[in-house]
Design a protein around this motif. Structure first.
Motif, short mmCIF file in Angstrom:
data_model
loop_
_atom_site.label_atom_id
_atom_site.label_comp_id
_atom_site.label_asym_id
_atom_site.label_seq_id
_atom_site.Cartn_x
_atom_site.Cartn_y
_atom_site.Cartn_z
N ILE A 19 0.85 -1.20 0.00
CA ILE A 19 0.00 0.00 0.00
C ILE A 19 0.88 1.25 0.00
O ILE A 19 0.64 2.20 -0.76
CB ILE A 19 -0.96 0.00 1.21
N LYS A 20 1.92 1.26 0.84
CA LYS A 20 2.82 2.41 0.91
C LYS A 20 3.51 2.65 -0.44
O LYS A 20 3.58 3.79 -0.91
CB LYS A 20 3.88 2.20 1.99
N ASN A 21 3.99 1.59 -1.07
CA ASN A 21 4.65 1.72 -2.37
C ASN A 21 3.70 2.27 -3.43
O ASN A 21 4.07 3.11 -4.25
CB ASN A 21 5.23 0.39 -2.83
N THR A 22 2.45 1.76 -3.42
CA THR A 22 1.45 2.23 -4.38
C THR A 22 1.18 3.72 -4.18
O THR A 22 1.14 4.49 -5.14
CB THR A 22 0.14 1.43 -4.25
N LEU A 23 0.99 4.13 -2.91
CA LEU A 23 0.72 5.54 -2.62
C LEU A 23 1.89 6.43 -3.04
O LEU A 23 1.70 7.46 -3.68
CB LEU A 23 0.42 5.73 -1.13
N GLU A 24 3.10 6.02 -2.68
CA GLU A 24 4.28 6.82 -3.02
C GLU A 24 4.48 6.92 -4.53
O GLU A 24 4.80 7.98 -5.06
CB GLU A 24 5.52 6.24 -2.35
N GLU A 25 4.29 5.79 -5.22
CA GLU A 25 4.47 5.77 -6.67
C GLU A 25 3.45 6.66 -7.37
O GLU A 25 3.79 7.47 -8.24
CB GLU A 25 4.35 4.33 -7.17
#
Length: 187
Positions: A19-25
């Motif tokens: 989830i964090k990677n998706t949000l940051e990306e």
């Protein structure tokens, strides 16, 4: 390009690495709308909420061209909510950036016009005073002076009035009539 600093907050949900990677990306795509000043940092709070069958994502972006943007979307799927929020944020940021750009262009054009006007004032030709000798040699009547005025392209005629012996002026008025100015005696 200004950099977007994210503060990820999970409310009722544990934010996993995916989830964090998706949000940051996805939110990193917004950096191109934040301006060209590399020294300026823009902060964003990303609040992810999970309540039973609903997921919501709220993004609050601070210090974007002296504005704060708040976008919130709620759907059944968390990743769909993220996409909706990113699309809405992109749209608002693009609109805000265009608004700031057009305002700065207008300011620059206004400044350019002021400079142009100053240049034109400096370049102006000085006013010349051209002496014209009045026709005071022989006194004439007011009617003759009016005829002389109407027979020429002049705007006024200075003459010596035969009845008073003083200088007088007949002139064309804006309303189409003829005006008469009687001068008092200078003696």
């Amino acid at each position: 390009m200004a950099q977007l600093k994210l503060n990820l907050i999970g409310d009722g949900i544990d934010l996993t690495g995916a989830i964090k990677n998706t949000l940051e990306e996805k939110l990193s795509k917004l950096e191109k709308y934040l301006g060209d000043d590399e020294r300026r940092e823009v902060f964003a709070d990303v609040i992810v909420r999970k309540e039973k069958y609903r997921s919501s994502v709220e993004v609050v972006i601070y210090n974007v061209f002296d504005h704060t943007l708040r976008i919130k979307k709620e759907t059944d799927d968390l990743y769909t909510a993220v996409d909706y929020v990113v699309d809405a944020a992109e749209k608002q940021l693009r609109r805000l950036k265009d608004k700031v750009k057009s305002a700065s262009k207008k300011e620059a054009q206004k400044h350019k016009k002021q400079i142009t006007l100053v240049e034109e004032e400096v370049v102006e030709k000085p006013i010349e005073i051209i002496e014209v000798e009045p026709e005071l040699y022989k006194p004439i009547s007011v009617e003759d002076a009016v005829m002389k005025l109407l027979g020429s392209n002049r705007e006024f005629v200075v003459f010596c009035n035969v009845e008073t012996g003083n200088a007088a002026v007949v002139y064309k008025r804006k309303d189409g009539n003829i005006g008469l100015i009687q001068m008092p005696s200078c003696r």
